[in-house]
Write an enzyme that holds these catalytic residues in place. Structure first.
Site, short mmCIF file in Angstrom:
data_model
loop_
_atom_site.label_atom_id
_atom_site.label_comp_id
_atom_site.label_asym_id
_atom_site.label_seq_id
_atom_site.Cartn_x
_atom_site.Cartn_y
_atom_site.Cartn_z
CB CYS A 262 -1.00 -0.01 1.16
SG CYS A 262 -0.30 0.18 2.81
CG ASN B 129 4.36 -1.59 5.13
OD1 ASN B 129 5.48 -1.87 5.57
ND2 ASN B 129 3.42 -2.49 5.05
CB CYS C 290 -3.75 1.52 7.03
SG CYS C 290 -3.57 3.01 8.01
NE ARG C 291 -4.53 1.32 1.55
CZ ARG C 291 -4.40 1.99 0.42
NH1 ARG C 291 -5.30 1.87 -0.53
NH2 ARG C 291 -3.36 2.79 0.23
CB SER C 292 0.36 -3.46 2.86
OG SER C 292 1.08 -2.43 3.46
CG ASP D 2 -5.22 4.94 3.11
OD1 ASP D 2 -5.31 4.47 4.26
OD2 ASP D 2 -4.22 5.55 2.71
#
Length: 149
Positions: free
Chosen positions: A7, A10, A12-14, A120
């Site tokens: 993401c 690095n 939140c999402r990933s 996000d």
């Protein structure tokens, strides 16, 4: 099998995708995450991401943010990007078609979500993190099923 989730920062999402995927695949699989920017390098994931994962019995608290590197294109078999901007940034770093073929949008595995993006949650609240978790969980199940074939 070596899988990299990517993401922007690095945090939140990933990291969530890494934690979810690790919980679904055998221990001999390598799952990691990275960002396209180094702004948060060395930081732990966002506290809301850590809490959301913990609510689902997944511990991502020891992960550390890192930017994607040249070596990642050699190391990983599959590189999943959370949105189109991240995808384009990652593809721009590839050196050849073999590396390019490793890179895809994360949600492409769900078929009917072609070119869809994982939103996000950084500017949102806990409910946004939970929605992202659910989306990532569905995607990770699809990836696991795809790899198992």
């Amino acid at each position: 099998m070596k899988i990299l989730m990517v993401c922007l920062g690095n945090i939140c999402r990933s990291p969530l995708a890494e934690g979810i995927m690790k919980a679904k695949v055998p221990e001999n699989f390598v799952v990691d995450s990275a960002g396209t920017i180094s702004m948060h390098e060395g930081e732990h994931p966002d506290k809301r991401a850590i809490k959301t994962a913990a609510n689902h019995n997944i511990d991502i608290s020891e992960q550390r943010s890192r930017p994607i590197t040249r070596k990642d294109f050699e190391t990983f078999d599959k590189i999943y990007c959370m949105d189109i901007d991240v995808f384009e940034d990652v593809v721009s770093k590839t050196r050849n078609e073999e590396e390019r073929q490793k890179v895809s949008l994360f949600l492409e595995v769900l078929g009917d979500h072609k070119n869809a993006e994982v939103p996000d949650p950084y500017w949102g609240d806990m409910s946004d993190f939970e929605k992202v978790f659910q989306l990532l969980d569905r995607g990770c199940n699809a990836i696991k099923n795809q790899i198992s074939k």
